[in-house]
Every structure is written in C-alpha cells, then in structure tokens.
Design a protein around this motif. Structure first.
Motif, PDB file in Angstrom:
ATOM      1  N   SER A  21     -22.682  -6.901  12.534  1.00 24.60           N
ATOM      2  CA  SER A  21     -23.319  -7.769  13.529  1.00 24.60           C
ATOM      3  C   SER A  21     -22.308  -8.444  14.441  1.00 24.60           C
ATOM      4  N   HIS A  22     -21.045  -8.462  14.043  1.00 23.77           N
ATOM      5  CA  HIS A  22     -20.004  -9.117  14.848  1.00 23.77           C
ATOM      6  C   HIS A  22     -19.240  -8.128  15.734  1.00 23.77           C
ATOM      7  N   LEU A  23     -19.626  -6.860  15.724  1.00 26.44           N
ATOM      8  CA  LEU A  23     -18.887  -5.859  16.490  1.00 26.44           C
ATOM      9  C   LEU A  23     -19.346  -5.764  17.940  1.00 26.44           C
ATOM     10  N   GLY A  24     -20.460  -6.412  18.267  1.00 27.21           N
ATOM     11  CA  GLY A  24     -20.842  -6.596  19.663  1.00 27.21           C
ATOM     12  C   GLY A  24     -21.173  -5.343  20.439  1.00 27.21           C
ATOM     13  N   CYS A  25     -21.720  -4.321  19.793  1.00 29.56           N
ATOM     14  CA  CYS A  25     -22.107  -3.085  20.485  1.00 29.56           C
ATOM     15  C   CYS A  25     -20.925  -2.380  21.136  1.00 29.56           C
ATOM     16  N   ASP A  26     -19.724  -2.671  20.669  1.00 28.99           N
ATOM     17  CA  ASP A  26     -18.520  -2.029  21.191  1.00 28.99           C
ATOM     18  C   ASP A  26     -18.344  -0.689  20.492  1.00 28.99           C
ATOM     19  N   ALA A  27     -18.458   0.405  21.246  1.00 29.82           N
ATOM     20  CA  ALA A  27     -18.446   1.736  20.644  1.00 29.82           C
ATOM     21  C   ALA A  27     -17.154   2.011  19.888  1.00 29.82           C
ATOM     22  N   GLY A  28     -16.027   1.578  20.426  1.00 29.29           N
ATOM     23  CA  GLY A  28     -14.755   1.830  19.767  1.00 29.29           C
ATOM     24  C   GLY A  28     -14.657   1.129  18.429  1.00 29.29           C
ATOM     25  N   LEU A  32     -14.662   2.969  14.638  1.00 31.39           N
ATOM     26  CA  LEU A  32     -13.622   2.730  13.642  1.00 31.39           C
ATOM     27  C   LEU A  32     -14.228   2.246  12.334  1.00 31.39           C
ATOM     28  N   PHE A  33     -15.177   1.348  12.426  1.00 31.60           N
ATOM     29  CA  PHE A  33     -15.823   0.800  11.234  1.00 31.60           C
ATOM     30  C   PHE A  33     -16.515   1.904  10.438  1.00 31.60           C
ATOM     31  N   TYR A  34     -17.296   2.746  11.129  1.00 30.89           N
ATOM     32  CA  TYR A  34     -18.053   3.777  10.426  1.00 30.89           C
ATOM     33  C   TYR A  34     -17.167   4.920   9.949  1.00 30.89           C
ATOM     34  N   ARG A  35     -16.078   5.197  10.633  1.00 30.36           N
ATOM     35  CA  ARG A  35     -15.136   6.198  10.127  1.00 30.36           C
ATOM     36  C   ARG A  35     -14.622   5.795   8.747  1.00 30.36           C
ATOM     37  N   GLU A  36     -14.304   4.528   8.602  1.00 28.56           N
ATOM     38  CA  GLU A  36     -13.760   4.040   7.336  1.00 28.56           C
ATOM     39  C   GLU A  36     -14.828   3.957   6.249  1.00 28.56           C
ATOM     40  N   TRP A  37     -16.096   3.817   6.651  1.00 29.01           N
ATOM     41  CA  TRP A  37     -17.172   3.632   5.682  1.00 29.01           C
ATOM     42  C   TRP A  37     -17.808   4.957   5.259  1.00 29.01           C
ATOM     43  N   GLN A  90     -34.736  13.407   4.041  1.00 29.52           N
ATOM     44  CA  GLN A  90     -36.139  13.049   3.781  1.00 29.52           C
ATOM     45  C   GLN A  90     -37.090  13.843   4.667  1.00 29.52           C
ATOM     46  N   LEU A  91     -36.695  14.086   5.917  1.00 29.50           N
ATOM     47  CA  LEU A  91     -37.520  14.911   6.805  1.00 29.50           C
ATOM     48  C   LEU A  91     -37.653  16.329   6.249  1.00 29.50           C
ATOM     49  N   ALA A  92     -36.555  16.891   5.796  1.00 23.25           N
ATOM     50  CA  ALA A  92     -36.589  18.242   5.238  1.00 23.25           C
ATOM     51  C   ALA A  92     -37.450  18.294   3.980  1.00 23.25           C
ATOM     52  N   ARG A  93     -37.381  17.265   3.172  1.00 25.57           N
ATOM     53  CA  ARG A  93     -38.201  17.190   1.961  1.00 25.57           C
ATOM     54  C   ARG A  93     -39.690  17.267   2.289  1.00 25.57           C
ATOM     55  N   LEU A  94     -40.047  16.732   3.457  1.00 22.56           N
ATOM     56  CA  LEU A  94     -41.451  16.705   3.872  1.00 22.56           C
ATOM     57  C   LEU A  94     -41.853  17.927   4.688  1.00 22.56           C
ATOM     58  N   GLY A  95     -40.939  18.870   4.878  1.00 25.23           N
ATOM     59  CA  GLY A  95     -41.295  20.125   5.518  1.00 25.23           C
ATOM     60  C   GLY A  95     -40.842  20.307   6.946  1.00 25.23           C
ATOM     61  N   PHE A  96     -40.133  19.347   7.533  1.00 31.36           N
ATOM     62  CA  PHE A  96     -39.574  19.524   8.875  1.00 31.36           C
ATOM     63  C   PHE A  96     -38.358  20.438   8.769  1.00 31.36           C
ATOM     64  N   GLN A  97     -38.240  21.354   9.713  1.00 27.40           N
ATOM     65  CA  GLN A  97     -37.159  22.342   9.661  1.00 27.40           C
ATOM     66  C   GLN A  97     -36.259  22.336  10.893  1.00 27.40           C
ATOM     67  N   LEU A  98     -36.786  21.940  12.040  1.00 29.24           N
ATOM     68  CA  LEU A  98     -36.018  21.984  13.290  1.00 29.24           C
ATOM     69  C   LEU A  98     -35.483  20.583  13.579  1.00 29.24           C
ATOM     70  N   ILE A  99     -34.424  20.215  12.884  1.00 27.78           N
ATOM     71  CA  ILE A  99     -33.894  18.852  12.950  1.00 27.78           C
ATOM     72  C   ILE A  99     -32.510  18.879  13.591  1.00 27.78           C
ATOM     73  N   ASP A 100     -32.348  18.141  14.673  1.00 28.88           N
ATOM     74  CA  ASP A 100     -31.044  17.908  15.290  1.00 28.88           C
ATOM     75  C   ASP A 100     -30.660  16.448  15.084  1.00 28.88           C
ATOM     76  N   GLY A 101     -29.399  16.154  15.269  1.00 29.18           N
ATOM     77  CA  GLY A 101     -28.955  14.774  15.122  1.00 29.18           C
ATOM     78  C   GLY A 101     -27.769  14.472  16.009  1.00 29.18           C
ATOM     79  N   PHE A 102     -27.495  13.184  16.168  1.00 32.25           N
ATOM     80  CA  PHE A 102     -26.245  12.778  16.807  1.00 32.25           C
ATOM     81  C   PHE A 102     -25.753  11.503  16.152  1.00 32.25           C
ATOM     82  N   ASP A 103     -24.454  11.294  16.251  1.00 32.25           N
ATOM     83  CA  ASP A 103     -23.866  10.084  15.703  1.00 32.25           C
ATOM     84  C   ASP A 103     -22.617   9.739  16.499  1.00 32.25           C
ATOM     85  N   LEU A 104     -22.115   8.551  16.250  1.00 34.31           N
ATOM     86  CA  LEU A 104     -20.952   8.068  16.986  1.00 34.31           C
ATOM     87  C   LEU A 104     -19.652   8.677  16.472  1.00 34.31           C
TER      88      LEU A 104
END
Length: 256
Positions: A21-28, A32-37, A90-104
């Motif tokens: 909550s203190h990272l202020g929507c700063d992508a950089g 860094l935070f999520y790389r370490e986590w 969870q989507l695949a468990r429920l039968g969805f097959q055409l799933i794309d994603g994106f992340d930082l």
C-alpha cells in the motif's frame, strides 16, 4: 536471554501485503517487490487462506452459464494481473481452456506458466497504462483478482479492462474494503456506466477474500469499448488518498 519468536508465514504475508500500500502505484517499485516475493508468494498467501481466486473463477463460471452462449471451453478469458496463476488454476478446474494472462514481472509470470493452464502470458504489463499488446474487444471474460488494491492499480484501470473485453462480454474484479474507502473506484464505475461503457450487473459486498479481510466482487457487462485514451483525471490522480469518498456502498445496479 529472550529469543524473539520467529514470524509465522501468515504474519509475513500480511506484512508484505501491507507494504504494497506504500508503493504508490509505481511500476518500478512494484515490480521489484513482486520479483522478490514470487518464489514464496503461493505459500505465503496460502497460509492466509486466500479465497479470492476461487471466488473470481466461480463468478466467471456463473457468468458463462447465465449469459454466454459458447461452451465454457471456447470462452476466451484474460487473467489481468495473473501473478503466479492462482486464478488461472481455478478457471481451468472449472472447465475454461482459452486462458491468457499478463503480469508486471517475469518472476511471477514464470510461476504462472508452470501451472500449464495459460495459452500466453505477457510481462511488463502495467494496468496503470495502456496495454498496447491487447486490441479492443479481444476477450469474452476478463478477470482481475487482487489487483485493485492500495498502492497497485488506480481505478481508471477498469477502463482498460473494458476496452479489451468484447461488447456483451464481462469484467469480473475484486476490490478490498480499504481500496473502496480510499479511492474513487465507485466514482469510476459510475463514470463508465454513464458513458455507456459498462453496466454493473452484480456486486457481492464483503465477500470472503484473505485472512480476516473481506472484499467486494464486481461483475460488469461491457456495452461498448472505450477508446485507448484515458480520461484527464487519470494522470492527475497519482495518489490513493486524495479520492472522493464513495457516495453509496457497493450494491447491485438497476436492471437496464
């Protein structure tokens, strides 16, 4: 000599979530935070009984059954901010097959790829910006779990999710209580509704989310796709604490 007790996994996860909550929507800083986590993320949030991915996936299944003519396996789904792939599983468990994603980050996306449920995952994708890799009206359902949180994505990110979802498709998103209190998310919903972009079809208030923290789960039907250009308020709203107080609690809208 008193030896301090080792911090439990749930406590560690709660502390990490609070730090975001203190990272202020700063992508950089977020990247860094999520790389370490990334390597311990699933274990940490699992210790907190993270229910959000289950709730979002089950809502997607309900939407497909109630509103979409295509078979579940033919529904094109975008997992926006897919992280380590908990929603995709969870989507695949429920039968969805055409799933794309994106992340930082590549580190989180790499964990998601290892689940084997995604067709494609884009990285370096920041929902606080335009997503150039995704054309208008690409997906039948777009899901977004745990992304509209303090310090992560501003409310205007909802417009971009609407843009990449086809008319009469659906966006399903979670928002924490603190996020709703601190930001103009509900104002953004009203703005998009008044502009004929979305119709809120359902909002489940104070649903089970993580640990003892509830969340609201929103379901939006897309009426038409907005343009790629953000509103003028997008660039000016750089902090989370200066937004207007919501005028009404999350609830189901009137039928259109």
């Amino acid at each position: 000599m008193n030896i301090p007790e080792r911090e439990s996994a749930p406590d560690q996860a709660a502390r990490k979530r609070a730090k975001i909550s203190h990272l202020g929507c700063d992508a950089g800083r977020l990247a860094l935070f999520y790389r370490e986590w990334a390597s311990s993320y699933n274990r940490d949030v699992g210790g907190e009984k993270y229910y959000g991915p289950i709730a979002v996936a089950e809502l997607a299944a309900v939407v497909q059954t109630a509103y979409l003519a295509s078979e579940r396996g033919a529904i094109r789904v975008l997992d926006a901010g897919c992280g380590t792939g908990l929603v995709g599983v969870q989507l695949a468990r429920l039968g969805f097959q055409l799933i794309d994603g994106f992340d930082l980050t590549e580190e989180m996306a790499g964990e998601a790829r290892r689940t084997g449920v995604y067709r494609n995952i884009q990285v370096d994708a920041d929902l606080n910006m335009i997503l150039p890799e995704y054309p208008n009206a690409t997906y039948d359902i777009t899901v977004c779990c745990g992304v509209f949180g303090l310090g992560q994505v501003r409310p205007e990110g909802l417009r971009e999710l609407a843009r990449v979802t086809r008319p009469n498709g659906f966006v399903i998103a979670s928002t924490s209580r603190l996020y709703l209190e601190a930001t103009s998310f509900e104002e953004e919903v009203r703005r998009l509704q008044q502009g004929g972009v979305v119709v809120p079809t359902q909002c489940l208030s104070d649903g089970r989310y993580i640990a003892d923290e509830p969340a609201n789960y929103w379901v939006f039907r897309i009426v038409h796709n907005p343009t790629r250009q953000r509103s003028d308020s997008y660039d000016s709203q750089i902090s989370m604490g200066n937004a207007k107080e919501p005028e009404r609690p999350c609830g189901q809208s009137e039928e259109d």
